[in-house]
Design a protein around this motif. Structure first.
Motif, PDB file in Angstrom:
ATOM      1  N   GLY A  24     -44.731  28.220 -24.159  1.00  0.00           N
ATOM      2  CA  GLY A  24     -43.378  28.779 -24.019  1.00  0.00           C
ATOM      3  C   GLY A  24     -42.468  28.247 -22.874  1.00  0.00           C
ATOM      4  O   GLY A  24     -41.437  29.083 -22.526  1.00  0.00           O
ATOM      5  N   SER A  25     -42.957  27.511 -22.149  1.00  0.00           N
ATOM      6  CA  SER A  25     -42.221  27.309 -20.856  1.00  0.00           C
ATOM      7  C   SER A  25     -41.004  26.614 -21.096  1.00  0.00           C
ATOM      8  O   SER A  25     -40.685  25.655 -21.749  1.00  0.00           O
ATOM      9  N   ASN A  26     -39.932  27.253 -20.179  1.00  0.00           N
ATOM     10  CA  ASN A  26     -38.492  26.630 -19.914  1.00  0.00           C
ATOM     11  C   ASN A  26     -38.494  25.337 -19.066  1.00  0.00           C
ATOM     12  O   ASN A  26     -37.447  24.792 -18.983  1.00  0.00           O
ATOM     13  N   HIS A  27     -39.415  25.621 -18.315  1.00  0.00           N
ATOM     14  CA  HIS A  27     -39.600  24.363 -17.089  1.00  0.00           C
ATOM     15  C   HIS A  27     -40.860  23.701 -17.143  1.00  0.00           C
ATOM     16  O   HIS A  27     -41.563  23.734 -16.208  1.00  0.00           O
ATOM     17  N   PRO A  28     -41.441  22.841 -18.257  1.00  0.00           N
ATOM     18  CA  PRO A  28     -42.712  22.545 -18.248  1.00  0.00           C
ATOM     19  C   PRO A  28     -42.807  21.419 -17.327  1.00  0.00           C
ATOM     20  O   PRO A  28     -44.034  21.339 -16.927  1.00  0.00           O
TER      21      PRO A  28
END
Length: 591
Positions: free
Chosen positions: A388-392
């Motif tokens: 669920g990362s917004n900044h992978p």
């Protein structure tokens, strides 16, 4: 399994046979059972042979089929060569050997560039079409078999190892600054086509390169991993995925038993190698040779996992070999291990695989190994952080990279700096590609097709082949990897990683090797550099060659010398060992 090399000239001159012979001589360890060099005008091929399939001289290389107008050199193994041979025979092809090498020749004539999609195996191949003058270079889907090349002065040279290219001569040995950035920040991973030297490149995995007589080229990527999931895939239960993975792995392990010599297993005691042993036992393998290695502890850290490998060996009644390496022998053999590296590789596994391969090669020529399972089935600690990362990109880099851009500037001297964070830019571009929407899948795709190729897989090939040992990796069976790509991330991330694989393993091996803390190949002396090891590192980095090269800032080196055990990277590596290893490798290659 062998070593290949060659030279292609893009003008009317003859190929330099002496150069090809020097490259072949440099790869004697990769193929101690035979050597061949042939020339046809402006194209010369060289080969070192390790006899695994068709032990007769009919399987020798370079192999030429005058009727087809083709010559070939090949490194690797085509596991389904017998099925392909039967299909080609039905089409009228007549074989003079029982080798998989000849199957490639006939397959190229019958199917052209489509033949590589039919191969199950690991391979690096060079094919010369006599009439057209074209040369085709190809590499397997995961780059398990290496293929390096250099272009200059109207010529192309290629070889299975970078040191072999250097032995051939006429190579630009200057440092590639972008590759240095990758090495220093991405745990020594240098993605294709770059290497640490400006004058040497490597063919990307799953690539066929066609080289015309005038030197113009065309590349075809013949396979790419998929991470798309159908509605049916999304609806499958954990039990369904477990059974599909187990069947896929059974097939992968069975394929890799194809040989005219015995096949053993490198048994670390972890779930991956233990599962391979268990599946081979299911296949009815008797007196299976298994091999484990351990080192002295250091700084309170244990240097072996014998309790687990012994458990599996006893459970299945294998012919087990437990190898213990004292610290004095470790240090004595470091120069050999570093010299054997195709490229500078910082992981401690290198010396382990080098010495393990030495011992194993005294008993057998072929082994199966568990590399790839963590990258394919999400076994590493950074994958859950990407859920669920917004900044992978940033989350991946913070968990994996050894240094930030600011730390890079502290470590690397100004002459070798890059204007931007090249490693972060590479990850960002890779993550932006279509076909993997989940951040976890983005990381798995990158690791399976870039990091895995230029770290664990390269490591195993370099050090097994240093002793004429063929290592096969069933977790990189492309059909198994395609299956894994379809599995939703939550099933792989379960149970602290590799959940679906662990569920499959529970059907086969004792739970004691599954329900245990994750291990790795421990070599504590190279993580906590002290005593003689610190002296060795100081001597290397203060040598005249190192001072003249000037890769690293002196203030940074002095900081590391003062407290080596303090500066450990996120992947549990020593910063000091990383910089020393690079300089050691450059010196062993006389760069």
């Amino acid at each position: 399994m062998c070593g290949i090399c060659g030279e292609v000239v893009f003008r009317n001159d003859q190929a330099d046979v002496s150069r090809v012979r020097r490259m072949a001589d440099a790869m004697e360890a990769r193929g101690p059972d035979g050597m061949g060099v042939t020339q046809r005008g402006r194209v010369a091929f060289g080969h070192r042979r390790l006899k695994i399939i068709d032990l007769s001289d009919r399987g020798a290389q370079p192999m030429t089929d005058p009727a087809l107008g083709l010559s070939l050199v090949f490194n690797g193994c085509i596991y389904n060569y017998q099925e392909l041979r039967a299909e080609l025979s039905a089409k009228g092809h007549v074989f003079f050997s029982t080798s998989d090498t000849e199957v490639i020749l006939k397959a190229w004539k019958e199917w052209g560039e489509d033949c590589f999609s039919r191969f199950h195996g690991m391979f690096a191949v060079a094919i010369h079409e006599h009439d057209s003058g074209r040369v085709h270079l190809a590499r397997d889907r995961f780059g398990i078999k290496p293929l390096y090349y250099s272009e200059s002065d109207g010529k192309l040279a290629f070889a299975s190892s970078l040191p072999a290219l250097l032995a051939g001569g006429s190579i630009d040995k200057s440092i590639d600054r972008v590759a240095l950035h990758h090495y220093m920040s991405w745990h020594a991973v240098v993605p294709a086509p770059r290497t640490i030297l400006n004058g040497v490149r490597k063919l990307p995995a799953a690539t066929l390169r066609t080289i015309e007589a005038d030197g113009s080229t065309r590349d075809l990527t013949y396979w790419e991993p998929g991470f798309e999931k159908s509605a049916e895939d999304l609806a499958r239960s954990a039990e369904e995925w477990r059974d599909m993975v187990l069947e896929g792995l059974r097939k992968a392990v069975r394929r890799r038993m194809v040989a005219d010599v015995p096949v053993g297993v490198l048994l670390s005691g972890g779930v991956d190698s233990s599962l391979i042993v268990g599946l081979l036992a299911e296949e009815g393998q008797k007196d299976l040779a298994t091999f484990s290695i351990g080192f002295e502890e250091a700084h309170g850290e244990k240097g072996d996992e014998f309790q687990y490998s012994d458990l599996i060996a006893e459970h299945y009644g294998t012919n087990h070999h437990q190898i213990f390496i004292p610290s004095s022998e470790l240090q004595k053999n470091l120069p050999g291990a570093i010299s054997a590296m195709a490229e500078p590789m910082v992981s401690y596994d290198n010396i382990g695989f080098y010495l393990l391969s030495r011992e194993v090669s005294r008993h057998i020529k072929v082994v199966q190994s568990g590399q790839g399972a963590d990258e394919v089935f999400a076994g590493y600690h950074w994958y859950p952080k990407l859920t669920g990362s917004n900044h992978p990109v940033q989350d991946y880099a913070s968990a994996f990279f050894d240094r930030t851009q600011a730390q890079m500037r502290e470590a690397v001297s100004p002459d070798y700096q890059c204007d931007r964070d090249e490693s972060l830019a590479f990850v960002e571009a890779h993550f932006a590609r279509p076909g993997a929407e989940d951040p976890v899948d983005k990381a798995l795709r990158l690791d399976t097709n870039v990091m895995l190729v230029d770290d664990p897989v390269k490591r195993v090939d370099s050090h097994s082949m240093a002793w004429g040992l063929e290592a096969r990796v069933p977790f990189l069976d492309h059909e198994l990897v395609e299956l894994a790509g379809r599995i939703p991330a939550r099933f792989k991330l379960a149970q602290d990683g590799k959940g679906v694989l662990k569920d499959a393993a529970r059907q086969v091996v004792p739970s004691a090797v599954i329900d245990r803390p994750k291990g790795y190949f421990p070599v504590p002396a190279l993580k906590y550099i002290q005593g003689d090891y610190l002296d060795m590192v100081r001597d290397t980095l203060s040598s005249q060659a190192a001072r003249e090269r000037g890769l690293f800032n002196n203030d940074y080196l002095e900081k590391l010398y003062a407290d080596p055990t303090k500066y450990i990277t996120p992947l549990r590596g020593s910063e000091l060992w990383q910089v020393a290893l690079l300089e050691m490798w450059l010196q062993t290659q006389e760069v």
